[in-house]
Enzyme design. Sequence first.
Site, short mmCIF file in Angstrom:
data_model
loop_
_atom_site.label_atom_id
_atom_site.label_comp_id
_atom_site.label_asym_id
_atom_site.label_seq_id
_atom_site.Cartn_x
_atom_site.Cartn_y
_atom_site.Cartn_z
N SER A 97 0.84 -1.20 0.00
CA SER A 97 0.00 0.00 0.00
C SER A 97 0.87 1.24 0.00
CB SER A 97 -0.89 0.02 1.24
OG SER A 97 -0.06 0.19 2.38
N LYS A 98 0.22 2.34 -0.38
CA LYS A 98 0.91 3.62 -0.46
C LYS A 98 1.45 4.05 0.90
CE LYS A 98 -1.94 5.99 -3.52
NZ LYS A 98 -2.73 7.12 -3.90
N ARG A 99 0.76 3.62 1.96
CA ARG A 99 1.15 4.09 3.28
C ARG A 99 2.58 3.69 3.63
NH1 ARG A 99 -2.90 1.52 6.12
NH2 ARG A 99 -4.20 1.68 4.29
#
Length: 483
Positions: free
Chosen positions: A257-259
């Site tokens: 994920s981008k996180r």
Amino acid sequence: MIKTRFAPSPTGYLHIGGLRTALYNYLYAKQNGGVFALRIEDTDQKREVAGAVESLILTLQKMGLDWDEGPMMDKDLNLTEKGQNGPYLQSKRLKIYQEYAQKLIDSKNAYFCDCTPERLDKLRQEQEAQKLAPRYDGHCRDKAPISKLQFPDKPYVIRLRVPENREVVFNDLIRGEVKFKTSEIDDQVLIKSDGFPTYHLANVVDDHLMAVTHVIRGEEWLSSTPKHILLYEAFGWTLPQFSHLPLLLNPDKSKLSKRQGDVAVEDYLAKGYLPEALINYVALLGWHPSDDQEIFSLNELVKSFDLCKVQKAGAVFDVNKLNWFNCYYIKQLPEDELLKRCAEFLPNVDKDKLLKILKVEKDRLNNLSEIGEKVKMFLELPDYDGKILIFKKSTKETTVTGLKLALAVLENVPENEWQKENLNQILSKVVTENSLTNGDVFWPVRVAVSGAEKSPSPEEIMDVLGKEESLARIKTAIDRLNK
Ligand code: GLU
């Protein structure tokens, strides 16, 4: 004839996982003398992002995965397309989907549904209260077919009539036999109330009309496959061969994920990751050759890649490993090519100077944009704390002595002998002839010319800086210590 396709939805960027899907489709088609197509699945009006289609195509073009059919950006950045099966943008094919939906209505494999959002909401709430999986209850299944003419003001959707009590079984090239019970499959919406098809209908109709033989896509689509198979059956069409690629994971094994870092190929390109490094690395996310080879060009991948050997388990995306590949490919670039690519990040730096800097720094670059940082100390001496001139086992006095002795000898080096090999020998002599340590000479000279606690060797930096600038920086260091 084998035909694969990459069918991204334009979400605004190309996900690293999308790049791997595109690559595996490309490799499989190429190694089998087949055709690789690109199709843009842009029927979700709500998720439309301006310019997303164009930037997606441009990014794919930069990655060098040439497709035989599909939309492209030409030299003037206009959207065109090539191939006999277009249009390749689903938003340009709405009539086709409506026509095929009508066929399903006629054969009773689909039905109109005019349930209101309020009714569907209520149904969902009731199901949730009973801890049941939310699904459509078939309310409109047996109603007489409606048409827009009969109900001009009433929005409706078209749903797939999923047969009861059946098992849908298929053989996935990666996962083997996969089974789903139709009792677990919802009467999927095929045409939405805005007249647009859902992914399921458009995807199946296009794969059939475009003669796709192999559907290679991410695992997240596995649960859609039985719906697709039911559609193929309803149309009486031959099934393609399905392969579902393993998920990409963060190092902590959660879904990538981008996180936890960049996931957009565009971001990696903007940071100066080389397309060849990205391709090589993503190829190995889920597939490994039978030996230990790690470095593969695109052509080598075409020869070695084996879809049937792709693993089922999720593959961890490790940016450190990507950096390793990127460093490798940066080192392999011919000097003029490296200069050209770095110059894109540093348009205002003199090319000769940049070339010299690259000679020193190229083995330490994780990506090309880092050159921006690395270049700084060569262009201007950074402000640094004089204390870092003193090596931890030296004293201020021996450091000043070391610097002064070094300065004296360096002043006598003719310009044409100002090269790193010579400079290294000269500094070594200063150490031995004066019973000093490397910490008294090499350390402070290095800090003096770089202004940094960590840097390449003093001789490498002085070679790039030239005599005058190097001596000036050493004098500055002596002044600082004497203050
Ligand atoms: N449009 C889907 C996506 O964005 C395609 C899935 C498929 O390949 O069938 O991934």
